[in-house]
Design a protein around this motif. Structure first.
Motif, PDB file in Angstrom:
ATOM      1  N   PHE A 115     -28.341 -18.487   2.815  1.00 55.65           N
ATOM      2  CA  PHE A 115     -29.445 -17.564   2.608  1.00 55.65           C
ATOM      3  C   PHE A 115     -29.006 -16.478   1.620  1.00 55.65           C
ATOM      4  N   HIS A 116     -29.964 -15.639   1.259  1.00 52.95           N
ATOM      5  CA  HIS A 116     -29.688 -14.576   0.293  1.00 52.95           C
ATOM      6  C   HIS A 116     -28.478 -13.746   0.717  1.00 52.95           C
ATOM      7  N   PHE A 117     -28.359 -13.475   2.007  1.00 54.50           N
ATOM      8  CA  PHE A 117     -27.286 -12.604   2.483  1.00 54.50           C
ATOM      9  C   PHE A 117     -25.927 -13.308   2.557  1.00 54.50           C
ATOM     10  N   ASP A 118     -25.887 -14.586   2.187  1.00 61.37           N
ATOM     11  CA  ASP A 118     -24.617 -15.318   2.173  1.00 61.37           C
ATOM     12  C   ASP A 118     -23.984 -15.370   0.784  1.00 61.37           C
ATOM     13  N   ARG A 119     -24.662 -14.851  -0.211  1.00 63.87           N
ATOM     14  CA  ARG A 119     -24.168 -14.995  -1.589  1.00 63.87           C
ATOM     15  C   ARG A 119     -22.754 -14.462  -1.757  1.00 63.87           C
ATOM     16  N   TYR A 120     -22.480 -13.306  -1.148  1.00 62.13           N
ATOM     17  CA  TYR A 120     -21.172 -12.671  -1.332  1.00 62.13           C
ATOM     18  C   TYR A 120     -20.303 -12.756  -0.078  1.00 62.13           C
ATOM     19  N   ALA A 121     -20.637 -13.672   0.798  1.00 59.15           N
ATOM     20  CA  ALA A 121     -19.835 -13.836   2.016  1.00 59.15           C
ATOM     21  C   ALA A 121     -18.398 -14.191   1.647  1.00 59.15           C
ATOM     22  N   PRO A 122     -17.425 -13.478   2.200  1.00 66.17           N
ATOM     23  CA  PRO A 122     -16.023 -13.785   1.876  1.00 66.17           C
ATOM     24  C   PRO A 122     -15.562 -15.052   2.586  1.00 66.17           C
ATOM     25  N   LEU A 123     -14.640 -15.749   1.972  1.00 66.31           N
ATOM     26  CA  LEU A 123     -14.091 -16.949   2.610  1.00 66.31           C
ATOM     27  C   LEU A 123     -13.100 -16.592   3.710  1.00 66.31           C
ATOM     28  N   LEU A 124     -12.418 -15.467   3.547  1.00 67.12           N
ATOM     29  CA  LEU A 124     -11.464 -15.034   4.563  1.00 67.12           C
ATOM     30  C   LEU A 124     -12.196 -14.262   5.650  1.00 67.12           C
ATOM     31  N   GLU A 125     -11.770 -14.425   6.871  1.00 69.03           N
ATOM     32  CA  GLU A 125     -12.467 -13.833   8.012  1.00 69.03           C
ATOM     33  C   GLU A 125     -12.149 -12.357   8.219  1.00 69.03           C
ATOM     34  N   THR A 126     -11.100 -11.865   7.610  1.00 71.45           N
ATOM     35  CA  THR A 126     -10.704 -10.472   7.836  1.00 71.45           C
ATOM     36  C   THR A 126     -11.610  -9.524   7.069  1.00 71.45           C
ATOM     37  N   ASP A 127     -11.963  -8.413   7.710  1.00 74.86           N
ATOM     38  CA  ASP A 127     -12.750  -7.365   7.058  1.00 74.86           C
ATOM     39  C   ASP A 127     -11.766  -6.389   6.417  1.00 74.86           C
ATOM     40  N   GLU A 128     -11.244  -6.786   5.270  1.00 78.41           N
ATOM     41  CA  GLU A 128     -10.176  -6.027   4.629  1.00 78.41           C
ATOM     42  C   GLU A 128     -10.691  -4.701   4.080  1.00 78.41           C
ATOM     43  N   SER A 129      -9.927  -3.648   4.324  1.00 77.99           N
ATOM     44  CA  SER A 129     -10.228  -2.338   3.751  1.00 77.99           C
ATOM     45  C   SER A 129      -9.017  -1.884   2.948  1.00 77.99           C
ATOM     46  N   ILE A 130      -9.249  -1.517   1.704  1.00 75.54           N
ATOM     47  CA  ILE A 130      -8.162  -1.125   0.808  1.00 75.54           C
ATOM     48  C   ILE A 130      -8.236   0.378   0.576  1.00 75.54           C
ATOM     49  N   ALA A 131      -7.182   1.080   0.935  1.00 74.87           N
ATOM     50  CA  ALA A 131      -7.135   2.528   0.726  1.00 74.87           C
ATOM     51  C   ALA A 131      -7.268   2.833  -0.759  1.00 74.87           C
ATOM     52  N   TYR A 132      -7.907   3.950  -1.055  1.00 77.19           N
ATOM     53  CA  TYR A 132      -8.129   4.297  -2.460  1.00 77.19           C
ATOM     54  C   TYR A 132      -6.807   4.441  -3.209  1.00 77.19           C
ATOM     55  N   GLU A 133      -5.803   5.011  -2.560  1.00 74.55           N
ATOM     56  CA  GLU A 133      -4.498   5.169  -3.208  1.00 74.55           C
ATOM     57  C   GLU A 133      -3.923   3.812  -3.609  1.00 74.55           C
ATOM     58  N   LYS A 134      -4.117   2.814  -2.747  1.00 72.27           N
ATOM     59  CA  LYS A 134      -3.647   1.467  -3.054  1.00 72.27           C
ATOM     60  C   LYS A 134      -4.435   0.879  -4.225  1.00 72.27           C
ATOM     61  N   ALA A 135      -5.732   1.121  -4.237  1.00 73.61           N
ATOM     62  CA  ALA A 135      -6.563   0.625  -5.340  1.00 73.61           C
ATOM     63  C   ALA A 135      -6.099   1.213  -6.667  1.00 73.61           C
ATOM     64  N   CYS A 136      -5.791   2.506  -6.661  1.00 74.17           N
ATOM     65  CA  CYS A 136      -5.301   3.158  -7.885  1.00 74.17           C
ATOM     66  C   CYS A 136      -4.010   2.504  -8.360  1.00 74.17           C
ATOM     67  N   GLN A 137      -3.123   2.247  -7.415  1.00 73.03           N
ATOM     68  CA  GLN A 137      -1.836   1.627  -7.754  1.00 73.03           C
ATOM     69  C   GLN A 137      -2.042   0.246  -8.368  1.00 73.03           C
ATOM     70  N   ILE A 138      -2.915  -0.548  -7.760  1.00 75.56           N
ATOM     71  CA  ILE A 138      -3.178  -1.907  -8.252  1.00 75.56           C
ATOM     72  C   ILE A 138      -3.704  -1.873  -9.683  1.00 75.56           C
TER      73      ILE A 138
END
Length: 482
Positions: free
Chosen positions: A302-325
């Protein structure tokens, strides 16, 4: 959103605009606007009527262009402050009042400068050819060519002045109304048995959640809230469609998209070919989502499945980590780009967290060659937010490198601008991909990148075709106006 998330967001960086002005009540804003109007009046008195006749030597025209460019810089500075300050809280009356004041005063200034571009388009061909060959005018050659190309769509000076004076109570006003209306919408969604009120940025983050029920709830919440605002949003859209139709008719544009192609400095044939090729390959997207349904183990997407992740974890990336990456990705490609990027993070050039009344989405705003750009995010910690940071930083680095140009050649056309930003995304993607350890992780990231690419290419083409059809339908009166 939990209290912990609220506390975490309170520590996220907000941009510092005090290197532009100290606040909405800074007296320098009015001083700069008054000085700008005085310069525009003097400019008009000095050059009006002399450009079109070609009586100005190359040296005189160079002097006029230098003065014109200086006024554009000043206007951009005060206009950028008002717009940027407003974007982080569109519900604040003081910010809205400042934006309106600056726009109205800037329009009055513009009416005194309008003659210049109009007269550049009226210079005799042989004289204009001489200007283009002049070494003195070489820095402005591109600008002169663009204005010459635009000249065939100009109206008279009086008509152009009226349009500029009334712009703030026509389309410009309705675009602001749209921004404020959407920023105020709250979305109801049940999470863990409790009804929450979310802003749009937080709601849309659930499109990428591994829990299918939450994705569905978010989609329904979005639709329900927007449906409640249909009368206002529909009226705004129809008003903008009507204005566009009138303006295109007055200026002589043959197609609804003609003015956009002119601004982008692209021939219509090139865009038509690109659209045709993309449409012929829509089946690529269809085949991908058939594969994704298998990867997710679903019989139907369905429409709401378009961006469904393949991995089951609801990963959250800290902003500081995003900056580093992101910084490491740019550094691996170029130490110069890394050095140019650091001040964005160290000197308060990025506004990071979602906030009440804040404009949704993300953007990078270039000010002028002698001032740095700013980036607005609505960072929610999703992996795609990392790519958004990389994307907007690509724009910012482009702006910094473009600072060697004068302001009339500083802001890039859209196709060129998006080349820099998508390049930044690819650098970050390649870094992330190279560090993954398992095939499952690599497949998940590849799927995310493909979906981003589909959004950049095929979805944009679909939206373009929708816009073109609705503009054409209105002109042929084939749809009901509300």
């Amino acid at each position: 959103m939990s209290q912990t998330q609220e506390r975490d967001r309170s520590t996220l960086p907000r941009w510092d605009l005090t290197d532009l002005y100290q606040g909405v009540d800074d007296p320098k804003i009015d001083q700069d606007l008054e000085e700008l109007e005085a310069k525009a009046t003097s400019f008009e008195e000095s050059y009006q009527g002399r450009i079109a006749t070609g009586e100005c030597s190359s040296a005189e025209l160079k002097k006029a262009l230098d003065e014109f460019e200086d006024m554009i810089r000043s206007s951009t500075r005060v206009g950028s402050y008002a717009s940027l300050h407003y974007s982080t809280d569109t519900t604040d009356p003081k910010r809205g009042a400042l934006l309106q004041k600056v726009r109205e005063k800037s329009s009055r200034v513009s009416t005194k400068m309008i003659f210049f571009d109009l007269e550049l388009g009226q210079v005799e061909d042989d004289i204009f050819a001489g200007y283009l060959k002049s070494d003195l005018l070489a820095p402005y050659r591109h600008y002169l060519k663009v204005q010459r190309e635009n000249a065939r769509y100009h109206l008279s000076k009086s008509e152009e002045q009226i349009l500029e004076e009334t712009a703030n109570c026509r389309g410009r006003a309705f675009k602001r109304l749209f921004t404020e209306s959407v920023s105020r919408i709250k979305y109801k969604m049940e999470i863990d048995g409790e009804e929450k009120l979310l802003n749009q940025s937080d709601l849309l983050a659930y499109n990428y959640h591994p829990d299918r029920k939450l994705r569905e709830k978010a989609t329904l919440s979005l639709a329900e809230a927007l449906e409640q605002n249909v009368p206002t949003l529909t009226f705004i859209m129809n008003t903008l469609l009507a204005e566009k139709e009138v303006m295109d008719r007055l200026r002589g544009y043959k197609r609804p998209e003609s003015s956009r192609h002119l601004d982008n400095e692209l021939p219509e044939e090139a865009v038509d070919t690109m659209v045709e090729v993309c449409v012929k390959n829509f089946d690529i997207v269809e085949e991908y989502y058939k594969l994704k349904s298998q990867l997710l183990g679903l019989d139907e997407l369905f429409h709401f499945d378009r961006y469904a992740p393949l991995l089951e974890t609801d990963e959250s990336i800290a902003y500081e980590k995003a900056c580093q990456i992101v910084l490491e990705a740019y550094k691996a490609f170029s130490s110069e780009l890394h050095s140019l990027a650091l001040p964005f993070f160290e000197e308060g050039w990025i506004d990071v967290p979602p906030a009440e009344g804040k404009r949704g989405g993300a953007f990078c705003a270039g000010v002028s060659p002698d001032h740095h750009p700013y980036i607005l995010l609505n960072y929610t910690g999703k992996p795609r937010d990392v790519m958004t940071l990389a994307h907007e930083l690509g724009h910012g680095l482009h702006d910094r490198l473009a600072a060697r140009n004068h302001v009339l050649d500083y802001h890039p056309v859209l196709p060129l601008a998006e080349t820099a930003s998508t390049f930044g995304e690819m650098l970050t993607f390649e870094k992330l991909y190279s560090e993954l350890q398992t095939d499952k992780e690599r497949l998940a990231l590849l799927c995310e990148k493909l979906e981003d690419t589909f959004a950049t290419v095929f979805r944009q083409i679909s939206m373009f075709r929708f816009e073109r059809r609705i503009h054409e339908a209105r002109r042929q009166r084939k749809y009901r106006m509300v």
